[in-house]
Scaffold this motif. Structure first.
Motif, PDB file in Angstrom:
ATOM      1  N   ASP A   1       0.855  -1.181   0.000  1.00  0.00           N
ATOM      2  CA  ASP A   1       0.000   0.000   0.000  1.00  0.00           C
ATOM      3  C   ASP A   1       0.893   1.233   0.000  1.00  0.00           C
ATOM      4  O   ASP A   1       1.842   1.317   0.782  1.00  0.00           O
ATOM      5  N   LYS A   2       0.597   2.196  -0.858  1.00  0.00           N
ATOM      6  CA  LYS A   2       1.452   3.380  -0.962  1.00  0.00           C
ATOM      7  C   LYS A   2       1.521   4.159   0.347  1.00  0.00           C
ATOM      8  O   LYS A   2       2.477   4.861   0.608  1.00  0.00           O
ATOM      9  N   ARG A   3       0.512   4.011   1.205  1.00  0.00           N
ATOM     10  CA  ARG A   3       0.525   4.703   2.499  1.00  0.00           C
ATOM     11  C   ARG A   3       1.517   4.076   3.472  1.00  0.00           C
ATOM     12  O   ARG A   3       1.851   4.666   4.492  1.00  0.00           O
ATOM     13  N   LYS A   4       2.005   2.872   3.160  1.00  0.00           N
ATOM     14  CA  LYS A   4       2.991   2.202   4.012  1.00  0.00           C
ATOM     15  C   LYS A   4       4.419   2.616   3.656  1.00  0.00           C
ATOM     16  O   LYS A   4       5.356   2.277   4.356  1.00  0.00           O
ATOM     17  N   ILE A   5       4.573   3.337   2.550  1.00  0.00           N
ATOM     18  CA  ILE A   5       5.890   3.780   2.101  1.00  0.00           C
ATOM     19  C   ILE A   5       6.199   5.115   2.769  1.00  0.00           C
ATOM     20  O   ILE A   5       5.451   6.084   2.622  1.00  0.00           O
ATOM     21  N   VAL A   6       7.286   5.154   3.544  1.00  0.00           N
ATOM     22  CA  VAL A   6       7.649   6.351   4.295  1.00  0.00           C
ATOM     23  C   VAL A   6       8.496   7.249   3.401  1.00  0.00           C
ATOM     24  O   VAL A   6       9.684   7.017   3.197  1.00  0.00           O
ATOM     25  N   LEU A   7       7.846   8.263   2.860  1.00  0.00           N
ATOM     26  CA  LEU A   7       8.508   9.207   1.965  1.00  0.00           C
ATOM     27  C   LEU A   7       8.004  10.591   2.356  1.00  0.00           C
ATOM     28  O   LEU A   7       6.854  10.940   2.074  1.00  0.00           O
ATOM     29  N   GLU A   8       8.842  11.363   3.061  1.00  0.00           N
ATOM     30  CA  GLU A   8       8.405  12.661   3.565  1.00  0.00           C
ATOM     31  C   GLU A   8       7.945  13.587   2.455  1.00  0.00           C
ATOM     32  O   GLU A   8       6.968  14.301   2.586  1.00  0.00           O
ATOM     33  N   LYS A   9       8.679  13.562   1.352  1.00  0.00           N
ATOM     34  CA  LYS A   9       8.304  14.366   0.190  1.00  0.00           C
ATOM     35  C   LYS A   9       8.765  13.620  -1.050  1.00  0.00           C
ATOM     36  O   LYS A   9       9.668  12.784  -0.979  1.00  0.00           O
ATOM     37  N   PRO A  10       8.152  13.874  -2.192  1.00  0.00           N
ATOM     38  CA  PRO A  10       8.555  13.185  -3.422  1.00  0.00           C
ATOM     39  C   PRO A  10      10.030  13.430  -3.739  1.00  0.00           C
ATOM     40  O   PRO A  10      10.588  14.473  -3.412  1.00  0.00           O
ATOM     41  N   ILE A  11      10.643  12.434  -4.365  1.00  0.00           N
ATOM     42  CA  ILE A  11      12.051  12.532  -4.745  1.00  0.00           C
ATOM     43  C   ILE A  11      12.143  13.371  -6.018  1.00  0.00           C
ATOM     44  O   ILE A  11      11.534  13.036  -7.032  1.00  0.00           O
ATOM     45  N   LYS A  12      12.890  14.458  -5.945  1.00  0.00           N
ATOM     46  CA  LYS A  12      12.991  15.383  -7.079  1.00  0.00           C
ATOM     47  C   LYS A  12      14.423  15.579  -7.542  1.00  0.00           C
ATOM     48  O   LYS A  12      14.758  16.617  -8.104  1.00  0.00           O
ATOM     49  N   ALA A  13      15.273  14.588  -7.268  1.00  0.00           N
ATOM     50  CA  ALA A  13      16.676  14.717  -7.652  1.00  0.00           C
ATOM     51  C   ALA A  13      17.206  13.376  -8.123  1.00  0.00           C
ATOM     52  O   ALA A  13      16.667  12.320  -7.773  1.00  0.00           O
ATOM     53  N   LEU A  14      18.266  13.419  -8.924  1.00  0.00           N
ATOM     54  CA  LEU A  14      18.925  12.192  -9.343  1.00  0.00           C
ATOM     55  C   LEU A  14      19.727  11.645  -8.169  1.00  0.00           C
ATOM     56  O   LEU A  14      20.165  12.389  -7.301  1.00  0.00           O
ATOM     57  N   GLY A  15      19.870  10.339  -8.115  1.00  0.00           N
ATOM     58  CA  GLY A  15      20.681   9.737  -7.061  1.00  0.00           C
ATOM     59  C   GLY A  15      20.068   8.451  -6.553  1.00  0.00           C
ATOM     60  O   GLY A  15      19.090   7.935  -7.099  1.00  0.00           O
ATOM     61  N   THR A  16      20.657   7.940  -5.475  1.00  0.00           N
ATOM     62  CA  THR A  16      20.193   6.708  -4.850  1.00  0.00           C
ATOM     63  C   THR A  16      19.672   7.047  -3.467  1.00  0.00           C
ATOM     64  O   THR A  16      20.329   7.747  -2.694  1.00  0.00           O
ATOM     65  N   PHE A  17      18.487   6.532  -3.165  1.00  0.00           N
ATOM     66  CA  PHE A  17      17.816   6.842  -1.911  1.00  0.00           C
ATOM     67  C   PHE A  17      17.364   5.549  -1.242  1.00  0.00           C
ATOM     68  O   PHE A  17      16.998   4.598  -1.927  1.00  0.00           O
ATOM     69  N   THR A  18      17.384   5.533   0.080  1.00  0.00           N
ATOM     70  CA  THR A  18      16.854   4.409   0.833  1.00  0.00           C
ATOM     71  C   THR A  18      15.490   4.827   1.357  1.00  0.00           C
ATOM     72  O   THR A  18      15.360   5.841   2.048  1.00  0.00           O
ATOM     73  N   VAL A  19      14.468   4.047   1.004  1.00  0.00           N
ATOM     74  CA  VAL A  19      13.101   4.362   1.383  1.00  0.00           C
ATOM     75  C   VAL A  19      12.584   3.257   2.299  1.00  0.00           C
ATOM     76  O   VAL A  19      12.704   2.076   1.989  1.00  0.00           O
ATOM     77  N   GLN A  20      12.012   3.671   3.422  1.00  0.00           N
ATOM     78  CA  GLN A  20      11.491   2.708   4.391  1.00  0.00           C
ATOM     79  C   GLN A  20      10.047   2.355   4.057  1.00  0.00           C
ATOM     80  O   GLN A  20       9.262   3.206   3.643  1.00  0.00           O
ATOM     81  N   ILE A  21       9.727   1.074   4.257  1.00  0.00           N
ATOM     82  CA  ILE A  21       8.361   0.585   4.087  1.00  0.00           C
ATOM     83  C   ILE A  21       7.947  -0.035   5.409  1.00  0.00           C
ATOM     84  O   ILE A  21       8.609  -0.935   5.919  1.00  0.00           O
ATOM     85  N   LYS A  22       6.843   0.471   5.984  1.00  0.00           N
ATOM     86  CA  LYS A  22       6.361  -0.044   7.262  1.00  0.00           C
ATOM     87  C   LYS A  22       5.211  -1.003   7.002  1.00  0.00           C
ATOM     88  O   LYS A  22       4.163  -0.609   6.517  1.00  0.00           O
TER      89      LYS A  22
END
Length: 81
Positions: free
Chosen positions: A41-62
């Motif tokens: 469920d997209k609501r379980k994905i912890v993303l404070e704000k949308p990713i707006k930059a190139l790079g590698t990010f670690t995203v938490q899923i609860k």
């Protein structure tokens, strides 16, 4: 465990200064996971704000208050022909 070893790559259009035209949202991440047979469920994905930059990010899923996992999200510049 399977989720943490599953990198997600999002090719995105970017300008000359590598600023994205658009962003990667929790909905995008949920859809990419669904394409790899992970229903999240997209609501379980912890993303404070949308990713707006190139790079590698670690995203938490609860999954619950006690169970969570991380997924690696790579945002790369889309190759133009």
């Amino acid at each position: 465990k399977r989720l943490t070893s599953l990198p997600l790559t999002f090719p995105m259009q970017a300008g000359e200064d590598d600023k994205l035209f658009g962003s990667v949202t929790s909905k995008d991440i949920a859809e990419a996971l669904a394409a790899k047979d992970f229903v999240v469920d997209k609501r379980k994905i912890v993303l404070e704000k949308p990713i707006k930059a190139l790079g590698t990010f670690t995203v938490q899923i609860k999954f619950s208050s006690e169970i969570s996992g991380n997924v690696t999200v790579s945002v790369v510049k889309e190759e133009t022909a």
